[in-house]
Design a protein around this motif. Structure first.
Motif, PDB file in Angstrom:
ATOM      1  N   PHE A 153       0.795  -1.227   0.000  1.00 32.57           N
ATOM      2  CA  PHE A 153       0.000   0.000   0.000  1.00 32.57           C
ATOM      3  C   PHE A 153       0.832   1.284   0.000  1.00 32.57           C
ATOM      4  O   PHE A 153       0.297   2.353  -0.218  1.00 32.57           O
ATOM      5  N   GLY A 154       2.133   1.186   0.281  1.00 35.50           N
ATOM      6  CA  GLY A 154       2.951   2.379   0.438  1.00 35.50           C
ATOM      7  C   GLY A 154       2.668   3.046   1.779  1.00 35.50           C
ATOM      8  O   GLY A 154       2.038   2.464   2.664  1.00 35.50           O
ATOM      9  N   HIS A 155       3.125   4.284   1.920  1.00 38.73           N
ATOM     10  CA  HIS A 155       2.922   5.017   3.173  1.00 38.73           C
ATOM     11  C   HIS A 155       3.034   6.509   2.901  1.00 38.73           C
ATOM     12  O   HIS A 155       3.810   6.932   2.031  1.00 38.73           O
ATOM     13  N   VAL A 156       2.250   7.303   3.621  1.00 39.89           N
ATOM     14  CA  VAL A 156       2.357   8.759   3.575  1.00 39.89           C
ATOM     15  C   VAL A 156       2.436   9.295   5.001  1.00 39.89           C
ATOM     16  O   VAL A 156       1.924   8.672   5.933  1.00 39.89           O
ATOM     17  N   ALA A 157       3.091  10.445   5.145  1.00 38.79           N
ATOM     18  CA  ALA A 157       3.228  11.087   6.452  1.00 38.79           C
ATOM     19  C   ALA A 157       3.284  12.591   6.244  1.00 38.79           C
ATOM     20  O   ALA A 157       3.677  13.079   5.182  1.00 38.79           O
ATOM     21  N   TYR A 158       2.910  13.327   7.271  1.00 38.29           N
ATOM     22  CA  TYR A 158       2.927  14.793   7.254  1.00 38.29           C
ATOM     23  C   TYR A 158       4.283  15.289   7.732  1.00 38.29           C
ATOM     24  O   TYR A 158       4.777  14.866   8.785  1.00 38.29           O
ATOM     25  N   VAL A 159       4.919  16.186   6.986  1.00 38.67           N
ATOM     26  CA  VAL A 159       6.205  16.764   7.373  1.00 38.67           C
ATOM     27  C   VAL A 159       5.936  17.900   8.362  1.00 38.67           C
ATOM     28  O   VAL A 159       5.399  18.944   8.006  1.00 38.67           O
ATOM     29  N   ALA A 160       6.305  17.664   9.624  1.00 39.33           N
ATOM     30  CA  ALA A 160       6.043  18.632  10.690  1.00 39.33           C
ATOM     31  C   ALA A 160       7.218  19.571  10.938  1.00 39.33           C
ATOM     32  O   ALA A 160       7.022  20.702  11.374  1.00 39.33           O
ATOM     33  N   ARG A 161       8.437  19.112  10.680  1.00 35.93           N
ATOM     34  CA  ARG A 161       9.631  19.942  10.865  1.00 35.93           C
ATOM     35  C   ARG A 161      10.682  19.548   9.846  1.00 35.93           C
ATOM     36  O   ARG A 161      10.788  18.392   9.460  1.00 35.93           O
ATOM     37  N   VAL A 162      11.486  20.525   9.472  1.00 34.24           N
ATOM     38  CA  VAL A 162      12.651  20.294   8.617  1.00 34.24           C
ATOM     39  C   VAL A 162      13.832  20.929   9.324  1.00 34.24           C
ATOM     40  O   VAL A 162      13.783  22.092   9.698  1.00 34.24           O
ATOM     41  N   ASP A 163      14.868  20.141   9.542  1.00 29.58           N
ATOM     42  CA  ASP A 163      16.052  20.640  10.231  1.00 29.58           C
ATOM     43  C   ASP A 163      17.292  20.071   9.548  1.00 29.58           C
ATOM     44  O   ASP A 163      17.768  18.988   9.907  1.00 29.58           O
ATOM     45  N   GLY A 164      17.766  20.779   8.541  1.00 30.80           N
ATOM     46  CA  GLY A 164      18.949  20.327   7.805  1.00 30.80           C
ATOM     47  C   GLY A 164      18.685  19.021   7.085  1.00 30.80           C
ATOM     48  O   GLY A 164      17.774  18.924   6.272  1.00 30.80           O
ATOM     49  N   SER A 165      19.456  18.001   7.423  1.00 32.43           N
ATOM     50  CA  SER A 165      19.314  16.701   6.750  1.00 32.43           C
ATOM     51  C   SER A 165      18.260  15.811   7.403  1.00 32.43           C
ATOM     52  O   SER A 165      18.008  14.709   6.937  1.00 32.43           O
ATOM     53  N   LYS A 166      17.637  16.284   8.469  1.00 30.16           N
ATOM     54  CA  LYS A 166      16.620  15.505   9.188  1.00 30.16           C
ATOM     55  C   LYS A 166      15.261  16.165   9.078  1.00 30.16           C
ATOM     56  O   LYS A 166      15.145  17.384   8.955  1.00 30.16           O
ATOM     57  N   ILE A 167      14.218  15.344   9.125  1.00 29.23           N
ATOM     58  CA  ILE A 167      12.851  15.854   9.172  1.00 29.23           C
ATOM     59  C   ILE A 167      12.098  15.107  10.271  1.00 29.23           C
ATOM     60  O   ILE A 167      12.471  13.998  10.642  1.00 29.23           O
ATOM     61  N   VAL A 168      11.049  15.736  10.782  1.00 31.21           N
ATOM     62  CA  VAL A 168      10.139  15.084  11.715  1.00 31.21           C
ATOM     63  C   VAL A 168       8.834  14.872  10.962  1.00 31.21           C
ATOM     64  O   VAL A 168       8.291  15.816  10.380  1.00 31.21           O
ATOM     65  N   VAL A 169       8.378  13.622  10.935  1.00 31.12           N
ATOM     66  CA  VAL A 169       7.097  13.315  10.298  1.00 31.12           C
ATOM     67  C   VAL A 169       6.113  12.838  11.345  1.00 31.12           C
ATOM     68  O   VAL A 169       6.490  12.217  12.339  1.00 31.12           O
ATOM     69  N   GLU A 170       4.839  13.159  11.104  1.00 31.15           N
ATOM     70  CA  GLU A 170       3.742  12.642  11.908  1.00 31.15           C
ATOM     71  C   GLU A 170       2.974  11.682  11.017  1.00 31.15           C
ATOM     72  O   GLU A 170       2.790  11.944   9.824  1.00 31.15           O
ATOM     73  N   GLU A 171       2.484  10.598  11.612  1.00 24.90           N
ATOM     74  CA  GLU A 171       1.852   9.570  10.792  1.00 24.90           C
ATOM     75  C   GLU A 171       0.943   8.671  11.620  1.00 24.90           C
ATOM     76  O   GLU A 171       0.986   8.684  12.849  1.00 24.90           O
ATOM     77  N   TYR A 172       0.159   7.913  10.913  1.00 22.82           N
ATOM     78  CA  TYR A 172      -0.659   6.858  11.505  1.00 22.82           C
ATOM     79  C   TYR A 172      -0.308   5.553  10.815  1.00 22.82           C
ATOM     80  O   TYR A 172       0.071   5.529   9.643  1.00 22.82           O
ATOM     81  N   ASN A 173      -0.431   4.469  11.577  1.00 21.42           N
ATOM     82  CA  ASN A 173      -0.303   3.106  11.061  1.00 21.42           C
ATOM     83  C   ASN A 173       1.092   2.808  10.506  1.00 21.42           C
ATOM     84  O   ASN A 173       1.227   2.114   9.508  1.00 21.42           O
ATOM     85  N   LYS A 174       2.126   3.288  11.179  1.00 22.32           N
ATOM     86  CA  LYS A 174       3.494   2.962  10.774  1.00 22.32           C
ATOM     87  C   LYS A 174       4.218   2.253  11.906  1.00 22.32           C
ATOM     88  O   LYS A 174       4.426   1.058  11.842  1.00 22.32           O
ATOM     89  N   SER A 175       4.586   2.975  12.954  1.00 23.59           N
ATOM     90  CA  SER A 175       5.287   2.370  14.086  1.00 23.59           C
ATOM     91  C   SER A 175       4.354   1.533  14.948  1.00 23.59           C
ATOM     92  O   SER A 175       4.771   0.567  15.572  1.00 23.59           O
TER      93      SER A 175
END
Length: 182
Positions: A137-159
């Motif tokens: 099915f793939g996966h999608v997530a919302y990008v909540a923060r961008v900090d250089g080479s790292k991002i913070v994503v929020e998501e459902y049904n992943k972890s």
């Protein structure tokens, strides 16, 4: 208004313009010009629309798991959470037939975005939707923060199955980023 002036000053400073020229800069400031000014301004500029950057499980359909949400996705799935974030934070009327195209499973979202002429690339910005095309099915997530080479994503049904999580990952992990207008 203060945000636009701060962003304009930051953009002007990056471009080597004096602060006086920045105060006369047209508004609103584009995402691209703010991107050039740096990450902290980029994050602020992405919130010029009411987007409440709070990173928390405020998803309203967590008690409706297994039912169709108002956007015509299954509640508790990554697509439902992403659709809700797009509606709530970006103030778009996004749904599973947005602009006449069926968005379907997560792995087809970047193709659907291209069909409706949205920008899809490998450069994340706050408010984008990260897309992974692997798996059934793939996966999608919302990008909540961008900090250089790292991002913070929020998501459902992943972890956690049909539950909220947030992760800090490499900006290179997702296959693509969908840039919705706001």
């Amino acid at each position: 208004m203060r945000l636009m002036i701060v962003a304009a000053v930051a953009v002007a400073a990056t471009a080597g313009l004096p602060p006086v020229a920045a105060s006369a800069a047209p508004s609103p400031v584009s995402r691209e010009s703010v991107q050039a000014a740096g990450t902290s301004v980029e994050q602020s500029a992405a919130c010029t629309k009411p987007c409440n950057r709070k990173i928390a499980d405020d998803y309203p359909y967590k008690k409706r798991i297994g039912k169709v949400d108002p956007y015509n996705f299954w509640a508790g799935q990554c697509t439902s959470f992403a659709a809700w974030r797009i509606n709530d934070r970006l103030k778009l009327k996004f749904h599973n037939n947005y602009k006449g195209v069926n968005w379907g499973d997560a792995k087809t979202w970047d193709d659907a975005a291209k069909k409706v002429k949205l920008k899809v690339d490998r450069t994340p910005k706050v408010g984008d939707i990260a897309v992974w095309n692997d798996g059934r099915f793939g996966h999608v997530a919302y990008v909540a923060r961008v900090d250089g080479s790292k991002i913070v994503v929020e998501e459902y049904n992943k972890s956690k199955r049909e539950a909220y999580s947030k992760r800090t990952i490499s900006r290179n992990d997702p296959d693509n980023y969908i840039h919705f207008p706001f």
